[in-house]
Scaffold this active site. Structure first.
Site, PDB file in Angstrom:
ATOM      1  N   GLY A  45      26.285  45.472  43.576  1.00  0.00           N
ATOM      2  CA  GLY A  45      24.977  45.671  44.199  1.00  0.00           C
ATOM      3  C   GLY A  45      24.104  46.562  43.330  1.00  0.00           C
ATOM      4  CB  ALA A  46      24.388  47.445  39.778  1.00  0.00           C
ATOM      5  CE1 TYR A 106      25.213  48.438  56.389  1.00  0.00           C
ATOM      6  CE2 TYR A 106      25.164  50.266  57.952  1.00  0.00           C
ATOM      7  CZ  TYR A 106      25.035  49.795  56.661  1.00  0.00           C
ATOM      8  OH  TYR A 106      24.736  50.667  55.634  1.00  0.00           O
ATOM      9  CB  ALA A 107      28.529  50.315  63.125  1.00  0.00           C
TER      10      ALA A 107
HETATM   11  P1  NAP Z   1      19.754  47.222  48.971  1.00  0.00           P
HETATM   12  O1  NAP Z   1      18.522  47.859  48.434  1.00  0.00           O
HETATM   13  O2  NAP Z   1      19.625  46.082  49.922  1.00  0.00           O
HETATM   14  O3  NAP Z   1      20.680  46.803  47.761  1.00  0.00           O
HETATM   15  C1  NAP Z   1      21.897  46.132  48.005  1.00  0.00           C
HETATM   16  C2  NAP Z   1      22.262  45.372  46.768  1.00  0.00           C
HETATM   17  O4  NAP Z   1      23.495  44.671  47.049  1.00  0.00           O
HETATM   18  C3  NAP Z   1      21.213  44.341  46.405  1.00  0.00           C
HETATM   19  O5  NAP Z   1      20.939  44.417  45.024  1.00  0.00           O
HETATM   20  C4  NAP Z   1      21.888  43.033  46.792  1.00  0.00           C
HETATM   21  O6  NAP Z   1      21.589  41.942  45.963  1.00  0.00           O
HETATM   22  C5  NAP Z   1      23.340  43.356  46.590  1.00  0.00           C
HETATM   23  N1  NAP Z   1      24.157  42.404  47.326  1.00  0.00           N
HETATM   24  C6  NAP Z   1      24.010  42.002  48.618  1.00  0.00           C
HETATM   25  N2  NAP Z   1      24.908  41.075  48.917  1.00  0.00           N
HETATM   26  C7  NAP Z   1      25.654  40.875  47.809  1.00  0.00           C
HETATM   27  C8  NAP Z   1      26.730  40.024  47.486  1.00  0.00           C
HETATM   28  N3  NAP Z   1      27.244  39.170  48.388  1.00  0.00           N
HETATM   29  N4  NAP Z   1      27.236  40.061  46.227  1.00  0.00           N
HETATM   30  C9  NAP Z   1      26.717  40.897  45.308  1.00  0.00           C
HETATM   31  N5  NAP Z   1      25.701  41.731  45.545  1.00  0.00           N
HETATM   32  C10 NAP Z   1      25.165  41.717  46.788  1.00  0.00           C
HETATM   33  O7  NAP Z   1      20.673  48.303  49.733  1.00  0.00           O
HETATM   34  P2  NAP Z   1      20.878  49.865  49.483  1.00  0.00           P
HETATM   35  O8  NAP Z   1      20.092  50.594  50.503  1.00  0.00           O
HETATM   36  O9  NAP Z   1      20.740  50.218  48.064  1.00  0.00           O
HETATM   37  O10 NAP Z   1      22.399  49.982  49.957  1.00  0.00           O
HETATM   38  C11 NAP Z   1      23.483  50.032  49.054  1.00  0.00           C
HETATM   39  C12 NAP Z   1      24.727  50.375  49.839  1.00  0.00           C
HETATM   40  O11 NAP Z   1      24.560  51.628  50.498  1.00  0.00           O
HETATM   41  C13 NAP Z   1      25.066  49.357  50.933  1.00  0.00           C
HETATM   42  O12 NAP Z   1      26.463  49.193  51.022  1.00  0.00           O
HETATM   43  C14 NAP Z   1      24.535  50.022  52.182  1.00  0.00           C
HETATM   44  O13 NAP Z   1      25.199  49.584  53.334  1.00  0.00           O
HETATM   45  C15 NAP Z   1      24.819  51.478  51.873  1.00  0.00           C
HETATM   46  N6  NAP Z   1      24.006  52.407  52.648  1.00  0.00           N
HETATM   47  C16 NAP Z   1      22.635  52.433  52.527  1.00  0.00           C
HETATM   48  C17 NAP Z   1      21.896  53.342  53.295  1.00  0.00           C
HETATM   49  C18 NAP Z   1      20.395  53.437  53.193  1.00  0.00           C
HETATM   50  O14 NAP Z   1      19.794  54.186  53.992  1.00  0.00           O
HETATM   51  N7  NAP Z   1      19.735  52.749  52.296  1.00  0.00           N
HETATM   52  C19 NAP Z   1      22.553  54.196  54.180  1.00  0.00           C
HETATM   53  C20 NAP Z   1      23.936  54.140  54.279  1.00  0.00           C
HETATM   54  C21 NAP Z   1      24.665  53.249  53.511  1.00  0.00           C
HETATM   55  P3  NAP Z   1      20.320  40.965  46.227  1.00  0.00           P
HETATM   56  O15 NAP Z   1      19.150  41.769  45.869  1.00  0.00           O
HETATM   57  O16 NAP Z   1      20.533  39.832  45.315  1.00  0.00           O
HETATM   58  O17 NAP Z   1      20.405  40.590  47.675  1.00  0.00           O
END
Ligand code: NAP
Length: 255
Positions: free
Chosen positions: A16-17, A162-163
């Site tokens: 997810g980079a 999700y949770a």
């Molecule tokens: P984000 O901006 O949606 O980024 C997630 C990334 O994961 C995107 O680049 C996405 O790719 C990629 N991804 C999704 N499905 C995938 C798959 N099947 N295979 C490979 N890559 C995939 O989310 P984020 O906020 O940075 O979150 C990153 C992590 O932190 C997640 O696990 C999230 O649950 C966790 N988190 C976030 C928050 C918050 O407040 N933001 C809080 C707690 C935990 P595409 O762009 O191609 O879809």
């Protein structure tokens, strides 16, 4: 910010980079001297992230074991055995900007969230642990969430799927830490609070403002806040830390 070369000589793979927190982690690991593999579902985002951090950018669906095997083989061909695995990819589907309630959630949505958020971590760990055992070192960092342990109140932030996955990653982290400790491999998790990323912007602005007010440190998090913890947990300063779940949440939902 000055970055010390804590990760010189290490190969790090971040899922997810392509954007958000994962991109922040990939950037900071590279700044600390790691050779970084950027994995993302979107081939363009993967390529762009790889180009930015100076390593391979590989398109891969983390939920698909064959796709993960191919991505890991390509990563190892390019850089050798992977020392640091950051299982960051995750999804949090909303329903029209609102929480996904269970009676409006079909089985396919439930399954997809488990497949990406939980199977994804399993698929990468399963594939990369043998290489870590071979070198006698390794660090796995899983991206959990404060959603694993707390009800947010009536915020439209997430759903039970999700949770469930984020709580599942806590068990995954602790058990794997016990199993892999004798091999010199640490396994830890981060529980981010509210971090400003594209995923978070799916919610209404007043929701994020309410969370900011409830956060003792008075702001939402940035990807760099989480990246610093990922670097710590995967670097030499955390060599005696394993099986832990660390909140990076500004004190929000501290319990
Ligand atoms: P984000 O901006 O949606 O980024 C997630 C990334 O994961 C995107 O680049 C996405 O790719 C990629 N991804 C999704 N499905 C995938 C798959 N099947 N295979 C490979 N890559 C995939 O989310 P984020 O906020 O940075 O979150 C990153 C992590 O932190 C997640 O696990 C999230 O649950 C966790 N988190 C976030 C928050 C918050 O407040 N933001 C809080 C707690 C935990 P595409 O762009 O191609 O879809």
């Amino acid at each position: 910010m000055i970055h010390h070369p804590t990760h010189a000589g290490l190969v790090a793979l971040v899922t997810g980079a392509g954007r958000g927190i994962g991109l922040g982690i990939a950037r900071m690991l590279a700044a600390r001297g790691a050779r970084v593999v950027a994995i993302d579902l979107d081939p363009d985002l993967a390529a762009r992230a790889g180009a930015e951090v100076g390593g391979p950018g590989i398109a891969c669906d983390v939920s698909d074991p064959a796709s993960v095997d191919a991505a890991c083989a390509a990563a190892e061909r390019a850089l050798g055995p992977v020392d640091v695995l950051v299982n960051n990819a995750g999804i949090s589907p909303k329903h029209g900007g609102r929480r996904a309630d269970i009676d409006a959630m079909d089985a396919a949505e439930w399954r997809r969230v488990l497949a990406v958020n939980l199977d994804g971590a399993f698929n990468f760990a399963r594939r990369l642990v043998p290489g870590m055992k071979g070198t006698g070192r390794g660090a796995i960092v899983n991206q959990s969430s404060v959603a694993a342990k707390a009800w947010f109140g009536d915020f439209p932030l997430t759903g039970v799927h999700y949770a469930t996955t984020k709580a599942g990653l806590v068990g995954f982290t602790r058990h794997l830490a016990g199993e892999l400790g004798p091999h010199g491999i640490t396994v830890n998790a981060i529980a981010p609070g509210r971090i400003d990323t594209p995923l978070m912007r799916g919610a209404a602005p007043e929701v994020n403002e309410t969370i900011r007010r409830d956060t003792p440190l008075g702001r939402l998090g940035a990807p760099e806040d989480v990246a610093a913890m990922a670097c710590f947990l995967s670097g030499p300063d955390a060599r005696f830390v394993t099986g832990q779940v660390v909140d990076v949440a500004g004190g929000w939902m501290m319990g």
